[in-house]
Design a protein around this motif. Structure first.
Motif, PDB file in Angstrom:
ATOM      1  N   GLU A 167       6.792  27.362  -5.519  1.00  0.00           N
ATOM      2  CA  GLU A 167       7.432  27.115  -6.811  1.00  0.00           C
ATOM      3  C   GLU A 167       8.211  28.331  -7.306  1.00  0.00           C
ATOM      4  OE1 GLU A 167       7.625  24.336  -8.599  1.00  0.00           O
ATOM      5  OE2 GLU A 167       6.440  23.199  -7.149  1.00  0.00           O
ATOM      6  N   GLU A 168       7.594  29.505  -7.214  1.00  0.00           N
ATOM      7  CA  GLU A 168       8.270  30.702  -7.721  1.00  0.00           C
ATOM      8  C   GLU A 168       9.583  30.911  -6.977  1.00  0.00           C
ATOM      9  OE1 GLU A 168       4.483  31.821  -6.542  1.00  0.00           O
ATOM     10  OE2 GLU A 168       4.691  30.076  -7.845  1.00  0.00           O
ATOM     11  N   GLY A 169       9.525  30.712  -5.656  1.00  0.00           N
ATOM     12  CA  GLY A 169      10.733  30.867  -4.850  1.00  0.00           C
ATOM     13  C   GLY A 169      11.791  29.863  -5.291  1.00  0.00           C
ATOM     14  N   ALA A 170      11.358  28.615  -5.514  1.00  0.00           N
ATOM     15  CA  ALA A 170      12.301  27.566  -5.901  1.00  0.00           C
ATOM     16  C   ALA A 170      12.929  27.889  -7.254  1.00  0.00           C
ATOM     17  CB  ALA A 170      11.589  26.221  -5.953  1.00  0.00           C
ATOM     18  N   GLU A 171      12.101  28.459  -8.148  1.00  0.00           N
ATOM     19  CA  GLU A 171      12.635  28.808  -9.462  1.00  0.00           C
ATOM     20  C   GLU A 171      13.613  29.973  -9.373  1.00  0.00           C
ATOM     21  OE1 GLU A 171       9.164  29.050 -12.028  1.00  0.00           O
ATOM     22  OE2 GLU A 171       8.683  26.967 -11.481  1.00  0.00           O
ATOM     23  N   SER A 173      15.506  30.570  -6.751  1.00  0.00           N
ATOM     24  CA  SER A 173      16.727  29.985  -6.183  1.00  0.00           C
ATOM     25  C   SER A 173      17.527  29.276  -7.276  1.00  0.00           C
ATOM     26  CB  SER A 173      16.385  28.963  -5.094  1.00  0.00           C
ATOM     27  OG  SER A 173      15.810  29.618  -3.990  1.00  0.00           O
ATOM     28  N   TYR A 174      16.792  28.582  -8.131  1.00  0.00           N
ATOM     29  CA  TYR A 174      17.438  27.862  -9.233  1.00  0.00           C
ATOM     30  C   TYR A 174      18.190  28.827 -10.144  1.00  0.00           C
ATOM     31  CZ  TYR A 174      18.038  24.753 -13.220  1.00  0.00           C
ATOM     32  OH  TYR A 174      18.575  24.019 -14.234  1.00  0.00           O
ATOM     33  N   ARG A 175      17.518  29.910 -10.513  1.00  0.00           N
ATOM     34  CA  ARG A 175      18.159  30.877 -11.412  1.00  0.00           C
ATOM     35  C   ARG A 175      19.371  31.529 -10.764  1.00  0.00           C
ATOM     36  NH1 ARG A 175      12.768  31.739 -13.041  1.00  0.00           N
ATOM     37  NH2 ARG A 175      12.482  33.344 -11.462  1.00  0.00           N
ATOM     38  N   ARG A 176      19.284  31.750  -9.442  1.00  0.00           N
ATOM     39  CA  ARG A 176      20.418  32.351  -8.737  1.00  0.00           C
ATOM     40  C   ARG A 176      21.624  31.416  -8.810  1.00  0.00           C
ATOM     41  NH1 ARG A 176      18.172  33.020  -3.822  1.00  0.00           N
ATOM     42  NH2 ARG A 176      16.622  34.374  -4.772  1.00  0.00           N
ATOM     43  N   MET A 177      21.366  30.125  -8.667  1.00  0.00           N
ATOM     44  CA  MET A 177      22.465  29.154  -8.756  1.00  0.00           C
ATOM     45  C   MET A 177      23.007  29.067 -10.185  1.00  0.00           C
ATOM     46  SD  MET A 177      23.551  27.764  -5.998  1.00  0.00           S
ATOM     47  CE  MET A 177      23.436  29.400  -5.325  1.00  0.00           C
ATOM     48  N   LYS A 412      16.194  21.246 -10.137  1.00  0.00           N
ATOM     49  CA  LYS A 412      15.067  21.595  -9.265  1.00  0.00           C
ATOM     50  C   LYS A 412      14.436  20.291  -8.818  1.00  0.00           C
ATOM     51  CE  LYS A 412      10.770  24.185  -9.261  1.00  0.00           C
ATOM     52  NZ  LYS A 412       9.707  23.716 -10.163  1.00  0.00           N
ATOM     53  N   LEU A 413      14.529  20.029  -7.515  1.00  0.00           N
ATOM     54  CA  LEU A 413      14.088  18.731  -7.000  1.00  0.00           C
ATOM     55  C   LEU A 413      12.597  18.666  -6.739  1.00  0.00           C
ATOM     56  CD1 LEU A 413      16.737  17.815  -4.290  1.00  0.00           C
ATOM     57  CD2 LEU A 413      16.195  16.483  -6.319  1.00  0.00           C
ATOM     58  N   GLY A 438      15.871  22.368  -4.217  1.00  0.00           N
ATOM     59  CA  GLY A 438      16.710  22.293  -5.410  1.00  0.00           C
ATOM     60  C   GLY A 438      18.056  21.766  -4.971  1.00  0.00           C
ATOM     61  N   CYS A 439      18.796  21.106  -5.863  1.00  0.00           N
ATOM     62  CA  CYS A 439      20.149  20.689  -5.482  1.00  0.00           C
ATOM     63  C   CYS A 439      21.129  21.036  -6.586  1.00  0.00           C
ATOM     64  CB  CYS A 439      20.205  19.211  -5.118  1.00  0.00           C
ATOM     65  SG  CYS A 439      19.977  18.120  -6.496  1.00  0.00           S
TER      66      CYS A 439
END
Ligand code: ATP
Ligand code: MG
Length: 573
Positions: A167-171, A173-177, A412-413, A438-439
């Motif tokens: 989850e932390e990684g996905a979040e 990635s989301y913030r980077r996008m 975030k998917l 994430g998409c």
């Protein structure tokens, strides 16, 4: 580039089929041509503008560490069966059979295909995180494709998909996008806001829509004048509620005859109250079930907020007959005290004291009604629609309502696709885990249209410099005049050599029509070579947006223009 050698066909007439300004201007300026409903050919200028957007998007995606790939447009049905979307997706998904009778579709989006790539290629935590993107033509069989590039059936999208170990990684990635998107739209020179969008069951703020502010937008936004807060009107949070009391001491509930007075303002006037002291009761059908909704008399119910509070898929206002048939309650005189159906309340209602409300009896209201003592809703929450008179829920600043065009959407998917399609990897502890996804989409071709919706005047397009197909249009006002033509040719060569993107209008046309076309095409700077060259060796530089003009000595013109453009592009980021 010489105008005479480029396929540019402009028209004065307003195209009848075009309802929005970007569509009208893209057609009139010869940027696009319609093949058939929702399908367009990009002519040279249109393609040049599209490429500008693509370049910015690509540079920022790469800078954010995403990797470009290119997936097929035709997709096999099997993958969509795996995700469950073959049946779920509506008629926007164009389904067909190939010569072997295999079901296929044209990609409206690529979650299935990219998840298939990930499950085949990625097996270990060592290969993660990964963010894969493409810039590609999508097909969605939109029911009413009527706004040109704003809502085509075929359109160019940048779609990116991130895969993370947790989850932390996905979040992250989301913030980077989200940061990359902010840079992208800033670099495009657009006025935009990132608004929190429906994050469905995920919760938290892990879905944002990027909106270009323009009058013709399909979404209404609430934006703060003082801070970054922006939200879709459907989601905009109300500021913390305050008490609305009618006298200090709690009064008794009293039934009052209010014959024929069904509207809040009439009831309030009759009772000598402010509308803020009346509880309004609206009856909705939520997934077929009647639910009463209480809001303060001066407020309106926001149906999307209601839908979310109730966790319903569909809510609509119930009509009076339905309410009467199902409950024998008279609409206009309904209230929460002794109400036999489920009811929910806006948070503000719970802070009202000695309020008036319907008595559930035709022609009667109650006064002295107090929440808690006289009624208890099944649920309370933020249910009212925010207005321009409200204050920002974050900073208390003044709000503005404006329309917006969705140009990007990040989401975030979670494991929706990776779990369904078994995209797993081996983690550090040797355990097999499902990748978190994430998409992230950008409507690249819609950005061109949105830029025009935001930037135009009665004479045509006013491109933001970073998106303009050319930075400068150079007008030769008299081809037969040797001095003028020599100066124009010289400038054309110099500007090109200096790296300025210049369109040289070398056509044998009247000055009037050259000026008109230059305005219509929306090229940010116009350089006019005319009589001034002979008189005092000067040319005119005019900014399309401000209309400001300056005379420049021919010998210094190139350096000044190149410097101006460089500075302006640098300011955009
Ligand atoms: P909309 O609500 O406008 O139909 P969407 O939410 O269905 O769009 P997404 O699936 O989020 O679209 O796609 C990502 C982006 O692609 C959108 O933010 C939008 O900019 C663009 N887009 C979507 N549909 C179209 C279309 N028919 N024509 C042009 N651009 C589109
Ligand atoms: Mg969207």
């Amino acid at each position: 580039m010489r105008y005479s050698q480029l396929l540019i066909t402009t028209t004065k007439e307003m195209p009848a089929e075009a309802e929005v300004i970007s569509h009208q201007l893209l057609l009139r300026a010869g940027f696009i041509r319609k093949l058939t409903s929702g399908l367009y050919t990009y002519l040279p200028l249109g393609l040049a503008a599209l490429r500008k957007v693509e370049k910015i998007v690509r540079e920022e995606m790469n800078r954010a560490g995403a990797q470009e790939i290119l997936m097929p447009m035709v997709q096999p049905a099997d993958l969509w069966e795996e995700s469950g979307r073959w049946k779920q997706y509506g008629p926007e998904l164009l389904r067909f059979k190939d010569r072997h009778q295999r079901d296929c579709c044209l990609g409206p989006t690529h979650e299935e295909v990219v998840t298939d790539v990930a499950r085949r290629e990625i097996h270990s935590y060592r290969q993660l995180p990964v963010n894969l993107y493409q810039i590609q033509t999508k097909f969605r069989d939109e029911i009413r494709p009527r706004f040109g590039l704003m809502r085509g059936r075929e359109f160019v999208m940048k779609d990116a998909y991130s895969f993370d170990v947790n989850e932390e990684g996905a979040e992250a990635s989301y913030r980077r996008m989200r940061d990359a998107y902010n840079r992208i739209f800033k670099r495009c020179g657009l006025e935009f806001r990132a608004v929190e969008a429906d994050s469905g069951s995920i919760g938290g703020s892990f879905s944002h829509e990027f909106m270009v502010l323009a009058k013709t937008g399909e979404d209404t936004l609430v934006i703060c004048q003082s801070c970054d807060y922006a939200a879709n009107l459907e989601k905009a949070k109300a500021a913390a509620p305050v008490r609305t009391e009618n006298g200090d001491a709690m009064q008794d509930c009293v039934k009052v005859a209010t014959p024929g007075l069904k509207k809040v303002d009439k009831v309030a006037e009759f009772l000598g109250l402010d509308t803020r002291q009346v509880i309004k009761t609206m009856i909705y059908l939520a997934d077929g079930e009647l639910v009463a909704v209480l809001v303060r008399g001066d407020r309106e119910v926001q149906p999307v907020k209601l839908k979310n509070l109730l966790n319903a898929t569909d809510v609509e206002l119930a009509d009076d007959d339905t309410v009467w048939q199902k409950t024998k309650l008279p609409v206009g005189y309904i209230g929460p005290v002794g109400l036999p159906i489920k009811f929910v309340a806006d948070q503000e209602v719970m802070l009202m004291g000695n309020a008036a409300t319907g008595a559930n009896e035709k022609g009667f209201h109650l006064t002295g009604v107090n929440p808690g003592r006289d009624f208890t809703p099944a649920l309370t929450g933020d249910l009212r629609q925010v207005t321009a008179e409200d204050r920002c829920p974050l900073c208390g600043g003044a709000l503005r309502l404006t329309e917006g065009i969705e140009v990007g959407h990040i989401f975030k998917l979670g494991t929706k696709y990776s779990a369904a399609m078994n995209a797993v990897f081996q983690d550090t502890d040797g355990q097999e885990k499902v990748m978190i996804m994430g998409c992230y989409g950008i409507g690249v071709s819609r950005v061109v249209a949105a830029a025009i919706e935001q930037n135009h005047d009665a004479n045509g397009i006013i491109f933001p410099l970073p998106l303009a197909p050319f930075q400068v249009i150079l007008l030769n006002l008299d081809l037969k005049n040797a001095a003028i033509t020599a100066a124009a040719e010289q400038l054309h060569n110099e500007l090109e050599a200096a790296g300025v993107e210049v369109l040289y209008d070398d056509r044998d046309e009247r000055p009037g029509s050259k000026f008109k076309d230059a305005d219509l095409l929306g090229i940010p700077y116009r350089v006019t070579v005319g009589k001034g060259v002979e008189k005092d060796g000067t040319v005119e530089l005019r900014a399309r947006r401000s209309g400001e003009t300056v005379m420049l000595p021919l010998a210094q013109a190139t350096a000044e223009i190149a410097a101006k453009i460089k500075a302006e592009l640098a300011a955009a980021g």
